[in-house]
Design an enzyme around this catalytic site. Sequence first.
Site, PDB file in Angstrom:
ATOM      1  CG  ASP A  95      -2.032   0.976   1.153  1.00 11.63           C
ATOM      2  OD1 ASP A  95      -2.204   1.600   0.082  1.00 11.63           O
ATOM      3  OD2 ASP A  95      -2.734   1.143   2.168  1.00 11.63           O
ATOM      4  N   GLY A 194      -8.851   8.632   7.781  1.00 10.74           N
ATOM      5  CA  GLY A 194      -8.359   9.970   7.454  1.00 10.74           C
ATOM      6  C   GLY A 194      -6.859  10.113   7.680  1.00 10.74           C
TER       7      GLY A 194
HETATM    8  C1  4AZ Z   1      -8.783   4.151   7.364  1.00 14.02           C
HETATM    9  O1  4AZ Z   1      -9.908   3.741   7.103  1.00 14.02           O
HETATM   10  C2  4AZ Z   1      -8.046   3.575   8.518  1.00 14.02           C
HETATM   11  N1  4AZ Z   1      -6.679   1.911  13.019  1.00 14.02           N
HETATM   12  C3  4AZ Z   1      -6.744   3.986   8.780  1.00 14.02           C
HETATM   13  C4  4AZ Z   1      -6.076   3.440   9.862  1.00 14.02           C
HETATM   14  C5  4AZ Z   1      -6.671   2.533  10.673  1.00 14.02           C
HETATM   15  C6  4AZ Z   1      -7.982   2.129  10.426  1.00 14.02           C
HETATM   16  C7  4AZ Z   1      -8.664   2.651   9.352  1.00 14.02           C
HETATM   17  C8  4AZ Z   1      -5.928   1.965  11.841  1.00 14.02           C
HETATM   18  O2  4AZ Z   1      -8.254   5.021   6.673  1.00 14.02           O
END
Ligand code: 4AZ
Length: 249
Positions: A95, A194
């Site tokens: 990623d 985010g």
């Molecule tokens: C997201 O959806 C996301 N707890 C980013 C980081 C984490 C979970 C979701 C890590 O962008």
Amino acid sequence: VVGGALSEVERHPWMAAVFSRSSCGRTFTCGGSLISPCWVLTAAHCFPDGPYKLSVFLGKNAINETDVQREQEFRVSELFIHEHFDNTDGNYNNDIALLKIHSHDGCCAKESSSVKTVCIPEAHQSLSDGMSCEVTGYGREQEGLWYYSQYLREAKVNMLSQDLCSSKVYYGNKITDNMLCAASPDWSVDACKGDSGGPLVCRVRERVFLFGVVSWGEGCSRPFRPGVYAKVSNYHRWILEKTGLENFL
Ligand code: 4AZ
């Protein structure tokens, strides 16, 4: 960021805010990190629609305010998504993405107290388990909230071993060797929606290195569900290949 504190962009001057532009204005999309004056490292999953009208801000403290003293605005001339980015197992393997930035007058980032580059770790330079690192972003302060943080926030998390993170009670085989896991001992601190694309930095002998790119996790700040990051040291060669070595020498 869940469980963190208000930051100042001068404390994390490599922090980038990536926006998508449309006829209805700008939408905050993801975080990123300035690794050389013309290049921002971010997450591949931030761009499901390809290189569509992106803007990048550096030196930005507040997501919905303009601070001409501190911030610099850029357009994106190139987007490189990793060739092996893959979400077929729902785990965002590889990623990682690079954005080439340029201002209206064709220039790259100019160093200031609010805008600086961060170091990239050597190929396969590893971190000791349990080491304390820092994650920053404009993402949610709690999993259930519908709004993002208005201001840049920072939090300390500890690196978890690969064995623990890929154990059954954690994420099992969703964790690949291209990922790092980090959390706080009481699960109160994490990246959240985010924060994707943004930096996880660790201090090694007084220098700050970008070890992780916020990638995914099941929810935010849930027990046995650490934050998962793209392992930047695995992409040292890929980054040099895409950006051209000379940018780093
Ligand atoms: C997201 O959806 C996301 N707890 C980013 C980081 C984490 C979970 C979701 C890590 O962008």
